[in-house]
Design a protein around this motif. Structure first.
Motif, PDB file in Angstrom:
ATOM      1  N   ARG A 104       0.835  -1.206   0.000  1.00  0.00           N
ATOM      2  CA  ARG A 104       0.000   0.000   0.000  1.00  0.00           C
ATOM      3  C   ARG A 104       0.870   1.257   0.000  1.00  0.00           C
ATOM      4  O   ARG A 104       1.978   1.252   0.549  1.00  0.00           O
ATOM      5  N   PRO A 105       0.367   2.335  -0.573  1.00  0.00           N
ATOM      6  CA  PRO A 105       1.136   3.585  -0.591  1.00  0.00           C
ATOM      7  C   PRO A 105       1.081   4.282   0.762  1.00  0.00           C
ATOM      8  O   PRO A 105       0.357   5.262   0.954  1.00  0.00           O
ATOM      9  N   ARG A 106       1.800   3.761   1.736  1.00  0.00           N
ATOM     10  CA  ARG A 106       1.823   4.354   3.069  1.00  0.00           C
ATOM     11  C   ARG A 106       3.238   4.301   3.624  1.00  0.00           C
ATOM     12  O   ARG A 106       4.133   3.651   3.074  1.00  0.00           O
ATOM     13  N   ASP A 222      10.264   6.395   3.169  1.00  0.00           N
ATOM     14  CA  ASP A 222       8.890   6.780   2.886  1.00  0.00           C
ATOM     15  C   ASP A 222       8.863   7.806   1.766  1.00  0.00           C
ATOM     16  O   ASP A 222       9.296   8.938   1.931  1.00  0.00           O
ATOM     17  N   SER A 223       8.343   7.403   0.621  1.00  0.00           N
ATOM     18  CA  SER A 223       8.307   8.302  -0.533  1.00  0.00           C
ATOM     19  C   SER A 223       7.181   9.303  -0.426  1.00  0.00           C
ATOM     20  O   SER A 223       7.148  10.276  -1.165  1.00  0.00           O
ATOM     21  N   ARG A 224       6.253   9.110   0.541  1.00  0.00           N
ATOM     22  CA  ARG A 224       5.122  10.020   0.648  1.00  0.00           C
ATOM     23  C   ARG A 224       5.373  11.113   1.665  1.00  0.00           C
ATOM     24  O   ARG A 224       4.545  11.969   1.879  1.00  0.00           O
ATOM     25  N   ASP A 239      -3.783   7.892   4.024  1.00  0.00           N
ATOM     26  CA  ASP A 239      -4.055   6.839   3.063  1.00  0.00           C
ATOM     27  C   ASP A 239      -5.544   6.601   2.989  1.00  0.00           C
ATOM     28  O   ASP A 239      -6.162   6.173   3.963  1.00  0.00           O
TER      29      ASP A 239
END
Length: 242
Positions: A104-106, A222-224, A239
Motif C-alpha cells: 500500500r502507498p503508506r 517513505d516516498s510520501r 491513506d
C-alpha cells in the motif's frame, strides 16, 4: 434342629461408623477442593505469564525500532517523537519497520501508544494509520494483556560524564519538549502490575542508529513524506484505503 440368630449392629456402632465415614468424606472433599483451587491458580498464572510474555514481546518490537520522528496531532500541533504520561496515554512514540506486505502507498513508520483501561483492567496498544493525523484520525486499538492493575514506564538516561544510569522522567520529558535538545533516553523501564503475578519489570533499549538532532531520519524510505527543512515537521497525506 438348631436355629442360629444373626446379631446386628447396635445403635452406638452405627453412630460411630457414620462419624468415621463423615470425617473421611469431609477430608477427601477438602483435599479435592484444595487440588482444584491449586489447579485453577496454576492455570491462571500460566495464562497470565504467557500473555505477559506476548505483551512484552510486542512492546520490545516497538521500543527496539524507535525512530526520532515527531508528528502532528489532529489539530496540527507538533507532538514530540517520544511522549511520557500524556493526558491520554502512558507513552506515545514513533517506530519504524511497519511491514507492508500488500504494497500500500503508506509510510513504513508507525505512531503507537500504550494505555491501561482501569475499568476493564486491560493493557491496550494503539496505532494510527498515518503519522500526522487529521481531526477524524482514530487509533486502532488492540488488547495485549488482561488482568492489569497498573502500568508504569520510566525513561532510563545515561550520564556520559559519570557513566551512571538513572531514571529521570521529568528531566527527559523537559528535554524532549525542547526542540533544540538532542537528548534521547537510552532505554525505558516498563513495570506492569498484574492481578495474578504482581508487578513484573522489563527494560527495553531504544536502538541508537541515528545521529541526534537529525529530524529528517527516515529508515523506511517513505516516498510520501517530504524531508523537513529548518526544523519543520513533514506532513504525510492520509491513506484513503487504510
Amino acid at each position: 434342629m438348631k436355629i442360629f440368630a444373626t446379631r446386628g449392629f447396635t445403635l452406638l456402632e452405627l453412630l460411630v461408623s457414620i462419624s468415621i465415614f463423615s470425617i473421611i468424606g469431609l477430608g477427601a472433599n477438602q483435599m479435592l477442593r484444595t487440588v482444584m483451587d491449586s489447579n485453577e491458580r496454576v492455570r491462571a498464572s500460566t495464562s497470565t505469564y504467557t500473555g505477559l510474555n506476548l505483551a512484552f514481546a510486542t512492546m520490545a518490537r516497538d521500543f527496539n525500532q524507535f525512530v526520532p520522528r515527531p508528528v502532528r496531532d489532529g489539530y496540527g500541533e507538533p507532538v514530540q517523537a517520544l511522549v511520557f504520561e500524556s493526558e491520554d496515554y502512558a507513552i506515545e512514540f514513533t517506530r519504524g519497520g511497519w511491514t507492508n506486505p500488500t504494497g500500500r502507498p503508506r509510510s513504513k513508520l508507525q505512531r503507537v501508544a500504550y494505555v491501561v483501561d482501569y475499568e476493564e483492567k486491560t493493557l491496550k496498544r494503539l496505532f494510527w494509520k498515518v503519522l500526522d493525523r487529521a481531526e477524524d484520525s482514530e487509533p486502532v486499538e488492540r488488547i495485549v494483556l488482561k488482568g492489569v492493575n497498573d502500568l508504569r514506564i520510566t525513561a532510563v538516561v545515561v550520564d556520559e560524564t559519570s557513566e551512571e544510569t538513572e531514571t529521570a522522567d521529568e528531566f527527559v520529558q523537559d528535554e524532549l519538549e525542547d526542540e533544540e535538545s538532542e537528548v534521547i533516553p537510552a532505554a525505558v523501564e516498563v513495570a506492569i502490575d498484574t492481578e495474578t503475578l504482581g508487578e513484573v519489570v522489563r527494560v527495553f533499549q531504544l536502538v541508537d542508529t541515528f545521529e541526534p538532532g537529525a529530524s529528517n531520519f527516515n529508515p523506511g524510505g517513505d516516498s510520501r513524506t517530504a524531508e523537513p527543512e529548518d526544523g519543520e515537521i513533514a506532513v504525510e497525506a492520509e491513506d484513503p484505503d487504510a
